[in-house]
Design a protein around this motif. Structure first.
Motif, PDB file in Angstrom:
ATOM      1  N   ASP A 206       0.827  -1.214   0.000  1.00 19.86           N
ATOM      2  CA  ASP A 206       0.000   0.000   0.000  1.00 19.86           C
ATOM      3  C   ASP A 206       0.857   1.259   0.000  1.00 19.86           C
ATOM      4  O   ASP A 206       0.470   2.280  -0.584  1.00 19.86           O
ATOM      5  CB  ASP A 206      -0.930   0.008   1.221  1.00 19.86           C
ATOM      6  CG  ASP A 206      -2.132  -0.901   1.029  1.00 19.86           C
ATOM      7  OD1 ASP A 206      -2.432  -1.239  -0.127  1.00 19.86           O
ATOM      8  OD2 ASP A 206      -2.758  -1.276   2.034  1.00 19.86           O
ATOM      9  N   ALA A 210       1.069   3.186  -3.989  1.00 17.75           N
ATOM     10  CA  ALA A 210      -0.079   3.888  -3.390  1.00 17.75           C
ATOM     11  C   ALA A 210      -1.198   4.199  -4.373  1.00 17.75           C
ATOM     12  O   ALA A 210      -2.364   4.257  -3.984  1.00 17.75           O
ATOM     13  CB  ALA A 210       0.405   5.174  -2.725  1.00 17.75           C
ATOM     14  N   ARG A 233      -4.126  -4.082   1.673  1.00 24.24           N
ATOM     15  CA  ARG A 233      -5.594  -3.995   1.752  1.00 24.24           C
ATOM     16  C   ARG A 233      -6.166  -2.917   0.833  1.00 24.24           C
ATOM     17  O   ARG A 233      -7.152  -3.134   0.134  1.00 24.24           O
ATOM     18  CB  ARG A 233      -6.030  -3.744   3.205  1.00 24.24           C
ATOM     19  CG  ARG A 233      -5.911  -4.974   4.099  1.00 24.24           C
ATOM     20  CD  ARG A 233      -6.402  -4.685   5.510  1.00 24.24           C
ATOM     21  NE  ARG A 233      -6.439  -5.901   6.303  1.00 24.24           N
ATOM     22  CZ  ARG A 233      -7.487  -6.710   6.397  1.00 24.24           C
ATOM     23  NH1 ARG A 233      -8.589  -6.433   5.705  1.00 24.24           N
ATOM     24  NH2 ARG A 233      -7.453  -7.782   7.161  1.00 24.24           N
ATOM     25  N   SER A 234      -5.564  -1.747   0.842  1.00 28.75           N
ATOM     26  CA  SER A 234      -6.058  -0.660  -0.014  1.00 28.75           C
ATOM     27  C   SER A 234      -5.899  -1.004  -1.486  1.00 28.75           C
ATOM     28  O   SER A 234      -6.778  -0.727  -2.308  1.00 28.75           O
ATOM     29  CB  SER A 234      -5.304   0.645   0.295  1.00 28.75           C
ATOM     30  OG  SER A 234      -5.567   1.068   1.613  1.00 28.75           O
ATOM     31  N   GLU A 237      -8.631  -3.357  -2.519  1.00 36.12           N
ATOM     32  CA  GLU A 237      -9.934  -2.682  -2.589  1.00 36.12           C
ATOM     33  C   GLU A 237     -10.093  -1.893  -3.884  1.00 36.12           C
ATOM     34  O   GLU A 237     -11.176  -1.841  -4.468  1.00 36.12           O
ATOM     35  CB  GLU A 237     -10.104  -1.753  -1.385  1.00 36.12           C
ATOM     36  CG  GLU A 237     -10.333  -2.485  -0.067  1.00 36.12           C
ATOM     37  CD  GLU A 237     -10.405  -1.536   1.110  1.00 36.12           C
ATOM     38  OE1 GLU A 237     -10.340  -0.296   0.877  1.00 36.12           O
ATOM     39  OE2 GLU A 237     -10.517  -2.014   2.263  1.00 36.12           O
ATOM     40  N   ARG A 238      -9.012  -1.247  -4.340  1.00 35.65           N
ATOM     41  CA  ARG A 238      -9.121  -0.416  -5.553  1.00 35.65           C
ATOM     42  C   ARG A 238      -8.823  -1.200  -6.829  1.00 35.65           C
ATOM     43  O   ARG A 238      -8.782  -0.610  -7.912  1.00 35.65           O
ATOM     44  CB  ARG A 238      -8.192   0.797  -5.443  1.00 35.65           C
ATOM     45  CG  ARG A 238      -6.718   0.478  -5.433  1.00 35.65           C
ATOM     46  CD  ARG A 238      -5.872   1.748  -5.471  1.00 35.65           C
ATOM     47  NE  ARG A 238      -4.453   1.431  -5.394  1.00 35.65           N
ATOM     48  CZ  ARG A 238      -3.749   1.384  -4.277  1.00 35.65           C
ATOM     49  NH1 ARG A 238      -4.349   1.643  -3.112  1.00 35.65           N
ATOM     50  NH2 ARG A 238      -2.464   1.093  -4.300  1.00 35.65           N
TER      51      ARG A 238
END
Length: 309
Positions: A206, A210, A233-234, A237-238
């Motif tokens: 992440d 980014a 995790r991010s 999600e994206r």
């Protein structure tokens, strides 16, 4: 004094001497130019790119060789590397199910991330496929191995497609001791060991990526696979259509922890497919995954049935 005697007493001019010894001087000049040309070639991409045509190998310092991948891509590798050395030098390809599946799953405009890129076999093969279309991020923790990964990307003219990152990734920022693959040796029973370990600093995916929306994530770092995903995790999600290729070695991790992580991925809408061969997949449950000693799986939110490039 006669004119003939005068001619003998006068010193011969350099120009006349050069003319008389012209064949010798030309030979020396040609040899010098050839020597400089060979040195120049050795330091350029051109030298590396003619290696596949030779279909052999050129020895470098410290046990490394320049060889080729599939008679197409120049490649630097440690001669006695326990994972890829012999196969790359003598067959021209890395016959691993992981690499074959990674190639099958990749599509032209994908953004691919590989954790544990090693000397860059997948980075060169898949990066060449993605050239001028997609993007490839190759992460390698070992700084010495990373230097050769970077060189392999450069000599294949892939700097605009493959981004190399010298970083270990996990679920947090901390230091880890990892085996130094460059100090590896082979035991009498065929297994491999390492003489020493090195300390590396870790980050998270992440943090390192980014802004990226990832299509394919390749993880072949036994024992760290779920720590890596915890730190991504991010990114997950994206990246709704992400496919994650993971080589899981149960014996190198706690099976209860693996089950917990797999169930967490299930709650995020992910499904698990065992790799039967490079282009065939069978859905598998979390419970069956942890019953294996080792398993190669694709983690994704979509059905893999009929998947094609």
């Amino acid at each position: 004094m006669s004119n003939e005697v005068l001619r003998h007493n006068k010193s011969e001019s350099p120009i006349v001497g050069l003319y008389r010894n012209k064949p010798i001087y030309l030979s020396v000049l040609c040899a010098s130019l050839l020597f400089l040309f060979v040195i120049a070639m050795e330091k350029t991409k051109f030298f590396m790119q003619i290696i596949p045509k030779i279909r052999g190998e050129v020895s470098l310092d410290n046990g490394f060789v320049v060889t080729s991948i599939m008679e197409s891509y120049p490649f630097i590798v440690k001669k006695d590397d326990p994972f890829v050395g012999d196969q790359l030098r003598f067959t021209g390809s890395l016959k691993s199910l992981f690499s074959q599946t990674a190639n099958y799953l990749c599509r032209k405009h994908d953004t691919v991330v590989e954790i544990g890129s090693h000397f860059g076999y997948n980075a060169v093969c898949i990066g060449s496929y993605l050239k001028n279309n997609g993007a490839y991020y190759a992460l390698e923790a070992n700084p010495k191995v990373f230097n050769f990964l970077r060189k392999n990307v450069i000599i294949n003219d892939l700097e605009n497609t493959v981004t190399v990152i010298n970083k270990a990734v996990s679920d947090q920022n901390k230091t880890y001791a990892i085996d130094d693959i460059l100090s590896s040796y082979q035991n009498s029973d065929g297994t491999y060991g390492t003489v020493k370990s090195i300390i590396v600093n870790s980050s998270t995916l992440d943090k390192e990526l980014a802004e990226s929306n990832v299509s394919l994530l390749l993880i072949d770092v036994p024992g760290f696979e779920f720590r890596i995903l915890e730190g991504a995790r991010s990114l997950l999600e994206r990246s709704p259509n992400i496919k994650i290729l993971i080589n899981i070695e149960i014996k190198k991790s706690d099976s209860a922890d693996i089950l917990k992580e797999l169930n967490s991925l299930s709650l995020q809408g992910f499904r698990f497919f065992e790799v039967i061969n490079a282009n065939k997949f069978g859905e598998i449950s979390s419970e069956n995954i942890i019953k294996r000693d080792q398993v190669l799986i694709v983690v994704c939110r979509n059905d893999m049935e009929g998947y094609r490039q």
